[in-house]
Every structure is written in structure tokens, then in C-alpha cells.
Design an enzyme around this catalytic site. Structure first.
Site, mmCIF file in Angstrom:
data_model
loop_
_atom_site.group_PDB
_atom_site.id
_atom_site.type_symbol
_atom_site.label_atom_id
_atom_site.label_comp_id
_atom_site.label_asym_id
_atom_site.label_seq_id
_atom_site.Cartn_x
_atom_site.Cartn_y
_atom_site.Cartn_z
ATOM 1 N N HIS A 128 -6.010 -1.676 15.430
ATOM 2 C CA HIS A 128 -6.265 -0.973 14.174
ATOM 3 C C HIS A 128 -6.125 -1.915 12.974
ATOM 4 C CE1 HIS A 128 -6.166 2.706 11.583
ATOM 5 N NE2 HIS A 128 -5.441 1.905 10.806
ATOM 6 N N GLU A 129 -5.022 -2.616 12.904
ATOM 7 C CA GLU A 129 -4.799 -3.489 11.736
ATOM 8 C C GLU A 129 -5.823 -4.630 11.725
ATOM 9 O OE1 GLU A 129 -3.013 -2.006 9.746
ATOM 10 O OE2 GLU A 129 -1.951 -0.730 11.173
ATOM 11 N N ASN B 117 -2.303 -6.291 5.557
ATOM 12 C CA ASN B 117 -2.417 -7.320 4.521
ATOM 13 C C ASN B 117 -3.297 -8.484 4.981
ATOM 14 O OD1 ASN B 117 -0.099 -5.915 3.309
ATOM 15 N ND2 ASN B 117 0.998 -6.881 5.011
ATOM 16 N N GLU C 11 0.847 -1.183 0.000
ATOM 17 C CA GLU C 11 0.000 0.000 0.000
ATOM 18 C C GLU C 11 0.894 1.247 0.000
ATOM 19 O OE1 GLU C 11 -2.772 0.369 3.262
ATOM 20 O OE2 GLU C 11 -3.713 2.103 2.360
ATOM 21 N N GLY D 119 3.705 2.396 10.654
ATOM 22 C CA GLY D 119 3.453 1.617 11.859
ATOM 23 C C GLY D 119 3.235 0.144 11.575
ATOM 24 N N ALA D 120 2.340 -0.149 10.634
ATOM 25 C CA ALA D 120 1.988 -1.535 10.357
ATOM 26 C C ALA D 120 1.129 -1.578 9.108
ATOM 27 C CB ALA D 120 1.204 -2.123 11.531
ATOM 28 N N MET D 121 0.862 -2.801 8.639
ATOM 29 C CA MET D 121 0.089 -2.942 7.413
ATOM 30 C C MET D 121 -0.855 -4.131 7.506
ATOM 31 S SD MET D 121 -0.608 -1.815 4.434
ATOM 32 C CE MET D 121 -1.920 -2.609 3.529
HETATM 33 N N1 B3K Z 1 -2.796 1.048 5.695
HETATM 34 C C1 B3K Z 1 -1.484 1.166 6.241
HETATM 35 C C2 B3K Z 1 -0.756 2.392 5.814
HETATM 36 C C3 B3K Z 1 -0.108 2.310 4.502
HETATM 37 C C4 B3K Z 1 0.754 3.523 4.260
HETATM 38 C C5 B3K Z 1 1.304 3.566 2.900
HETATM 39 N N2 B3K Z 1 2.244 4.621 2.746
HETATM 40 C C6 B3K Z 1 -1.499 1.102 7.725
HETATM 41 C C7 B3K Z 1 -2.752 1.465 8.394
HETATM 42 O O1 B3K Z 1 -3.269 2.561 8.293
HETATM 43 O O2 B3K Z 1 -3.310 0.625 9.036
HETATM 44 ZN ZN ZN Z 2 -5.178 1.995 8.839
#
Ligand code: B3K
Ligand code: ZN
Length: 868
Positions: free
Chosen positions: A296-297, A264, A120, A260-262
Site C-alpha cells: 500500500h505505502e 512519505n 499527514e 499503520g504506516a505513512m
Molecule cells: N496516508 C497514511 C494515513 C495518514 C493518517 C493520518 N491520520 C497512511 C496510508 O493510508 O497509507
Molecule cells: Zn494510504
């Protein structure tokens, strides 16, 4: 710069010409030459036999259509165009990539010894040529092949379906994700880890394997993340009725990560900062941060993954909503008031500042050059406030009905912000027509309130005027629908019922016009109004409170947030008036009544320690700067310091008593214990500015059995420049120099060191064995904290701070433009400073602008700032 980067506009959205229903990926992993084979099932959707695929920094090896080598294509900058295609076909594309050389940490890269991905927003196009846009949803299978000894764990999204060994010490694992997803949710990890395993049984009885992968030797720092994950799964079932949908949920902690995190699908990749914690290495703030980010994730699985965004302009659809959800999660598990206060601080400080900066944009941006530049406080935090306002207007029940309808309508698809609002509106019957403006209008509204009590008629009226100043991106502003939460108090503290037009009304007034008067009836005495309770809208409130009224609210308001806010308003009055005094050469003055009000807070028996600590925290330099068009950096710093010193010395007995009474023997991570440490360490931060400071800080450092107390001692010594500072810093570095993550706290203290020679210290610190500009956490800790949290030194008249920033930015521009682009923000606001400083900062921006390899991340910000 090779080519001037082009902007994309929200209004130009076009649905895709083709879709890809299935994608079968094979990765043959090697450090420098990884071969990616992508087999796509493609379907034409529009009348076009040309397909344009996104791709960046790829070496194209071959293209095959329906088994036939395809020659009808052109490869141009950022794109592969295929011509004369059939309507439906199987497309095989083979590319070669170099993960080891990927320092931008986007696409497939190496973090330490492991391969990992970040896709992302538009990182998948650095892996293969693809329709890298969120409205193309495909079912993925992924086969990962790598050396077995070096990479025993091969992970991707979904469920593990097959595995085997190969010649030459290599092995493979195949994964299958049953949920169609856009490319940005793809993930792959290969490495050697320690694994913490647990499981969760969902409310409908599905057993989910939970696995957290950490660097070898870090297993004892993973349990808090696991607890947080289980709490998240449970909370989302209880509060939102949402259940997890795969048999496995994996989290991998990596040291090199841009954010912070992703989220996926099924395989979250985390910055190790938001996974690893034990009491020796992490502070209470770290623990709470981990809980929030894990939540959050996880919550993205529904708000983001099951329903994703149609295009990147809709980012707040998933981010604003998911931040709202994680804030509610933290508030339900911990202190609602403390959480609200901290969220509001972010809005009033950095988010308001962003809205007033050249980067100002609505929560749903209209124009983007580099999408990564729009993962902002506005899209995330203000976006969450917009969701929260809908929650306020609809109530919990109405809001949950809206969520249900939203999922009924959009599950499995890519949706828009408009879809979300429509679902809320349709499910609740609440008219959100005017409310939608919050999505398209940028800037911070000011709500000016005046009041009038009519003793004869026994009425009390509030006249509310709203206005929004033009912002860099948008001149004309319209009145918004503002939920304005108020309460009225009688002098004895009783609540006065709100009655309008002969009937009782709720606390939330609908402010919709530029100017509006609300008349309350049956008001027998001059009331004291509590306004914008709970910060019911992200606006600046202006009301001419007397000191007495604010002190009254600090004591009597029924709502804790309102009590805190009254204290902040009282401080704000004296910060402002003292800035003026200091500028005309006078001393800082704080009346006895104000000091007494805070004494009262310290002595009150009915307040929670965590909340008292918040009441005692002065607004930050950044927040105060936001009150001024042009800010006198030094005057603000002097005033904040002087107020702190005065409160410390006048309340020394109270602070000492609290400090000594709140000593805990054993460390626990319960909320009550966190609150006690927070108040005790707040007391220490004040006492540091008294004659007791040095001894207390030294002793606390020596006695500490947890990182929270260690860092509090060091931070007190740092900000008050105590004699023990150097010794504590040296001792800490000796103990932790092998551990970059733990050293980040030390780097941040170096960056915020108020000493005059701090820049020299920082330059020397960059040679520290644990420091590397290649690592985003290290860079943010040392350099980011200097640029953002050391205003006096960063803005030194000599311009050396700016020059240093310029040098760092030039270096990061080549290695990691995303990190560079985050760091540059304080320079964009150059118009806030005096002419001399403006000229110096501008010169740095001009120098960046003239670079020939300026990345589009920086290009977008620098050009905006200079043209504004
Ligand atoms: N969705 C990702 C953030 C991606 C940032 C890309 N530059 C983390 C989050 O908001 O949960
Ligand atoms: Zn997010």
C-alpha cells in the site's frame, strides 16, 4: 473548550493565495528544544500581499523577509499572518518545538529513542509555520543536525547529498528531494538502528537502494518486509507499468505510531507491527498484513505522491485507489477468493456500520472539523469498492487506459476525484455521469430482487429495486449506477447463457433506476440465480432464496466467492430466525440439511483449505448487529455461540480428521501452507467447543513451532473458556513480557476474554509491565479489542464497560486525541441499543462533551452523535 471548533466545507475550496516553490529546512535536534529553520521561496498567486501560514503549538523565534527582520505579522491561534509582503520573496522562519513532550504523535516526536515525524494530514504545522495544504508543492532540502552517538542515522526525503561532523559530538546530513511535494509527505528520522539492505533494478534499469531500519536486535524480523517491498516494486511495474523514481527507498519501523504506516516520499515510516515478523513472533495474518501495508505505502508513490490530492476532501482519490491497488496486489500474489472474502467482510461489517452511524459520510466528505477523523473505512474501503466498480464497468484494459490518461494529465500536480473519474471516462468512452453519485452520496443502498420464470415464453425476469435510507448526514438519496453481476444456473449445474433482446449479454447488468426489470430469453427451465457475484457493488442484497437454492449455490456456483456468499446467506437465515426464537425463550435450532451442507464443504476435495476455512467462519457479532436497527446484544451472542457449538459437535469427526491430517512439520510462509494452517486452526476453534477442546489446545500450545499455531491454541482456549486458558496465558506472558509488540496478541486476548470478570482482568492488565496507554498499539490491543470485540461484556447492563471507556477516553483526550477518537466509535452507535443502555452511553458522551479541554477530534464525533 476554549473555542468551538469550526467545520470546513468542500464547497468552500479556494486555491492558495501564494505558493512556495522551494523549501530549505534545518533541524537542530534536541529532545525538548529543537530549533527548526525554514527558508521558503514564496510567490504571490492572487491579488493579496497578506500571507496566512498554518502553525500549532510552536514557539516563534524569528521571521525574516528577503533578509530583513519582519515585524509586520500577527500570531493568532493556529496561524501566523504576514502583512505588506512583496510579490516574490525569501521567507525565513525560525521556530522552537518540544518533541519529547509530543504525546499526540503528530508533527516531530520521539518514539523510544528515535526522533520521527508524522505529517499527514496536518502535522507539518506543528513543525513550522507553513502553507500546510496539499495543493502547495515545493522542492525540499533538509539538513538534520543531532548528537552523533545517540543518533548515528539522520534521514529525510529524497537523496543524501552532503554530510559532516560538528563540534560537541554532533553531526549533520543533508537531503534533497527532487520531486515537488506537499508538506504532508515530509519526513525526518534520527536514531540508532539496525539496517537491512538490498537493492532493486527497475524495468528501465535504475538501481534503487532499499533500506529497512529497525530497532537494534530486530534484524531477523525484517526480511519479510524486504521481500514484500521487492514484490511490490515488481508488481507495480507488471500490472500498472509504474516504476520507482528515486535512487533510494527507505522504511523505518517505529513502536509509537498512530496508524499503520505513512507513505512519505522515499522515506516511509511504519508502525513496527507492519514491518517486524518472524515465525516465532508473527502470525500468518501478520505476515499477510505486512505484505499488504508495505505494498500500500509503496503504491502511494504514484497514487498519492506523484499525483496528490488538491484538498483533504479528495482523500479517497489517493486512499480508495491505493487500497484497490493493494487488494489487487494481495490477490495476484495469494488467493483472490480469500482476499475478496476478507475485504467484503470489512465492508459488510464495520463499513456498513459506519455508514449507518452518526459519522456517516460520502467517500468524498462534504464537511470536516478534524481531518484525522476522516481516515475511515468509508474513505478507504468503500472508496476502494468505488474504484473496483469502475474497474468492473471498464474492464482491466479500459481501466489501465484510464490510469494512463490520469497520469498523463495530472502527474506532478494535486488533483481531485472528479479528475480521476473524468480520465476513466475519457479513456474508455464509458459513461460515468450517474456513477459519480457514489462520490457524493453516503449510506448503504439496499438492492431488492424478485424473479419470475415464464415457462410458456421461456423467459426469466429479475426485477431489481434499489433504495438508500436517509443517513445522519444526508436525507435525500438518489438511484445509483450499480454494476450488478449475475449468473443463472440450470438444475444440473450448467450455466445458462444470458440473452436479452435477442442477443447475448455479459454478466454485469447496469442497474441505474429505482426499479428495473431485466428479461432473459431462451431460458428453458426455472433457473437458480447467483446474484451480486464478487460483491460487484457495496450494497445489501435482498432476495428470497430457499435453503435448497443456497445449498445448490454452495456446491455448484462456478465462482468461489459466490459459493462462500451462499453459505453466508444460509447462515444468516438461521441466525436471524434463531435470534427471534431466543428472544421468545426457545432454543437455537439448526436443521440437519444446513449442518450437512457444511459437512459437504468440509469433505469436498476440490476446494482449497484456505477457502474451506472461510466457508466455515460465521459472520461476526458486529456484522450481525448491522442487520438490526436495534440489536439484542446478548441474543445475537447466544445464537452465534449455540450455532458454533452445534456445528462443532455434529461435525466433530470431520473436524478432528481435518485437524489431524493437516499437521505440518516445518513452518513455511507459502500460501498453500498458510491455507492449511488456517483450516486446521479453524477446526481447532470449533473443536474447542467439544469435549476434545482442552486437550487439543493444550497440546497444540506445547507443540507449536510458530506463532500462528500458538495464538490459535490460546484463542481457542480463550473463546471457549477452556480449563487450560490461564496456564497458557501465564506461560506466554512469561516468555514475551519484554516485547510489547508480541504481547499485543496477549493483550487482545485479555480484551476479548468472554469471562464475566473481564473488566477487572483488564484493569489489572493495565498494570502489566509491557502495557502503556501512551503506546497506541498497546491501547488498541487491550482497550480497543474490549470495546469492539467483546460486545457482551462491554455492553454489560451495569454500565461498567461504558464508564471504563469514558475514563480511558478522558485520559487519552489529553495525551493522544487521535487514538481517543478511534476508540470512541462504538459509543457513537448508542441508538442501536435498548433504552437503558442508550441512557448509560449517552451519559458518558455528555460527560465528555462538557470537558473544557475536549480535543476537536472527540468534539466532532461526540457532538454529531448527540445531535443526530
Ligand atoms: N496516508 C497514511 C494515513 C495518514 C493518517 C493520518 N491520520 C497512511 C496510508 O493510508 O497509507
Ligand atoms: Zn494510504
Amino acid at each position: 473548550m476554549a473555542q468551538t471548533p469550526q467545520a470546513k466545507y468542500r464547497k468552500d475550496y479556494q486555491s492558495p493565495s501564494h505558493t512556495i516553490t522551494d523549501l530549505d529546512l534545518t533541524f537542530d535536534l534536541f529532545d525538548n528544544e529543537t530549533i527548526v529553520t525554514a527558508v521558503s521561496q514564496v510567490k504571490q498567486l492572487k491579488d493579496s500581499n497578506t500571507l496566512q501560514l498554518d502553525g500549532e503549538s510552536l514557539k516563534l523565534v524569528s521571521v525574516t523577509v528577503n533578509g530583513e527582520a519582519w515585524t509586520q505579522y500577527q500570531e493568532t491561534e493556529g496561524m501566523l499572518e504576514l502583512n505588506n509582503l512583496p510579490q516574490e520573496f525569501e521567507l525565513v522562519i525560525v521556530t522552537e518545538i518540544d518533541p519529547e513532550a509530543n504525546t499526540a504523535l503528530e508533527g516531530l516526536y520521539k518514539s523510544g529513542g528515535a526522533f520521527c515525524t508524522q505529517c499527514e494530514a496536518e502535522g507539518f504545522r506543528r513543525i513550522t509555520y507553513y502553507l500546510d495544504r496539499p495543493d502547495v508543492l515545493a522542492k525540499y532540502t533538509t539538513k538534520v543536525i543531532a548528537d552523533k552517538a545517540a543518533y548515528p542515522f539522520l534521514l529525510s526525503n529524497g537523496n543524501r547529498v552532503a554530510q559532516g561532523d560538528l563540534e560537541g559530538g554532533r553531526h549533520w546530513v543533508q537531503w534533497q528531494d527532487p520531486h515537488p511535494k506537499p508538506a504532508y509527505l515530509f519526513a525526518l528520522v534520527a536514531g540508532d538502528f539496525d539496517v537491512l539492505r538490498d537493492h532493486y533494478v527497475t524495468k528501465s534499469g535504475r538501481n534503487v537502494e532499499l533500506e529497512i531500519f529497525v530497532d537494534k536486535g530486530n534484524l531477523d524480523r525484517a526480511p519479510h518486509a524486504m521481500t514484500s517491498l521487492i514484490n511490490s516494486m515488481k508488481w507495480d511495474e507488471e500490472r500498472f507499468g509504474l516504476e520507482y523514481d528515486l535512487d533510494i527507498y527507505m522504511i523505518v519501523a517505529v513502536d509509537f505510531f498512530n496508524m499503520g504506516a505513512m507513505e512519505n516520499k522515499g522515506l516511509n515510516i511504519f508502525n513496527s507491527k507492519f514491518v517486524l515478523a518472524n515465525e516465532q513472533t508473527a502470525t500468518d495474518t501478520d505476515y499477510l498484513g505486512i505484505e499488504a501495508v508495505i505494498g500500500h505505502e509503496y503504491f502511494h508513490n504514484w497514487t498519492g505522491n506523484r499525483v496528490t490530492c488538491r484538498d483533504w476532501f479528495q482523500l479517497s482519490l489517493k486512499e480508495g485507489l491505493t487500497v484497490f491497488r493493494d487488494q489487487e496486489f494481495s490477490s495476484d500474489l495469494g488467493s483472490r477468493a480469500v482476499n475478496r472474502i476478507n475485504n467484503v467482510r470489512i465492508i459488510r461489517g464495520p463499513q456498513f456500520a459506519e455508514d449507518a452511524s452518526p459519522m456517516s459520510h460520502p467517500i468524498r466528505p462534504e464537511k470536516v472539523i478534524e481531518m484525522n477523523n476522516f481516515y475511515t473505512l468509508t474513505v478507504y474501503e468503500k472508496g476502494s469498492e468505488v474504484i473496483r466498480m469502475m474497474h468492473t464497468l471498464l474492464g482491466e484494459e479500459g481501466f489501465q487506459k484510464g490510469m494512463k490518461l490520469y497520469f498523463e494529465r495530472h502527474d506532478g500536480t494535486a488533483a481531485t476525484c472528479e479528475d480521476f473519474v473524468a480520465a476513466m471516462e475519457d479513456a474508455s468512452g464509458v459513461d460515468l455521469k450517474q456513477f459519480r453519485l457514489w462520490y457524493s452520496q453516503s449510506g448503504t443502498p439496499t438492492v431488492k430482487v424478485s424473479s419470475e420464470f415464464n415457462a410458456d415464453k421461456q423467459t426469466y425476469s429479475l426485477t431489481v429495486e434499489q433504495s438508500t435510507e436517509p443517513t445522519h448526514d444526508q436525507k435525500d438519496k438518489q438511484p445509483l449506477h450499480i454494476p450488478f453481476d449475475v449468473e443463472l444456473y440450470a438444475a444440473n449445474g450448467d450455466v445458462i447463457e444470458l440473452r436479452c433482446n435477442g442477443r447475448a449479454v455479459g454478466n454485469v447488468l447496469d442497474v441505474t433506476e429505482a426499479k428495473q426489470t431485466f428479461v432473459f430469453e431462451n431460458v428453458a427451465e426455472q433457473p437458480i440465480p447467483s446474484l451480486l457475484r464478487e460483491f460487484s457493488a457495496p450494497v445489501v442484497l435482498e432476495y428470497n432464496y430457499s435453503d435448497e437454492e443456497l445449498v445448490f449455490l454452495m456446491v455448484h456456483a462456478r465462482n468461489e466467492f459466490a459459493r462462500w456468499d451462499a453459505g453466508q446467506m444460509l447462515l444468516a437465515k438461521y441466525i436471524r430466525s434463531n435470534v427471534t426464537r431466543v428472544q421468545s425463550g426457545q432454543d437455537v435450532e439448526l436443521p440437519a440439511a444446513v449442518v450437512d451442507a457444511f459437512r459437504g464443504v468440509l469433505l469436498s476435495q476440490d476446494l482449497e483449505p484456505a477457502f474451506i476455512a472461510e466457508m466455515l467462519a460465521l459472520p461476526s457479532h458486529n456484522e450481525v448487529s448491522g442487520w438490526y436497527k436495534q440489536v439484542d446484544v446478548d441474543a445475537v451472542a447466544n445464537v452465534l455461540k449455540a450455532i458454533k457449538v452445534q456445528l462443532a459437535n455434529e461435525l466433530i469427526d470431520e473436524f478432528s480428521a481435518i485437524y489431524h491430517s493437516l499437521k505440518q512439520d516445518a513452518y513455511t510462509i507459502e500460501h498453500a501452507a498458510i491455507g492449511q494452517r488456517s483450516l486446521r486452526n479453524t477446526a481447532l476453534a470449533y473443536l474447542a467447543h467439544t469435549e476434545l477442546g482442552n486437550e487439543l489446545a493444550e497440546k497444540q500450545y506445547a507443540d507449536a513451532n510458530n506463532m500462528t499455531d500458538t495464538i490459535a491454541a490460546m484463542s481457542a482456549a480463550n473463546s471457549a473458556q477452556l480449563a487450560c486458558r490461564e496456564a497458557l496465558m501465564a506461560s506466554y506472558s512469561e516468555q514475551w513480557k519484554h516485547d510489547g509488540l508480541v504481547m499485543d496478541k496477549w493483550f487482545a486476548l485479555q480484551g476479548t476474554n468472554p469471562a464475566e470478570n473481564v473488566l477487572q482482568v483488564i484493569k489489572a492488565t493495565m498494570e502489566h509491565e509491557a502495557f502503556s496507554l501512551k503506546n497506541p498499539n498497546r491501547t488498541r490491543s487491550l482497550i480497543g479489542s474490549f470495546l469492539n470485540m467483546n460486545p457482551v461484556r462491554f455492553h454489560a447492563k451495569s454500565g461498567e464497560g461504558y464508564k471504563f471507556a469514558g475514563d480511558i477516553l478522558r485520559e487519552l483526550n489529553s495525551s493522544n486525541p487521535q487514538v481517543a477518537s478511534r476508540l470512541i466509535d462504538p459509543l457513537l452507535k448508542f441508538r442501536k441499543y435498548d433504552e437503558e443502555r442508550q441512557a448509560l452511553i449517552k451519559a458518558e458522551l455528555e460527560a465528555l462533551k462538557s470537558m473544557d479541554n475536549l480535543a476537536k477530534d472527540l468534539f466532532e464525533k461526540v457532538t454529531k452523535a448527540l445531535e443526530a
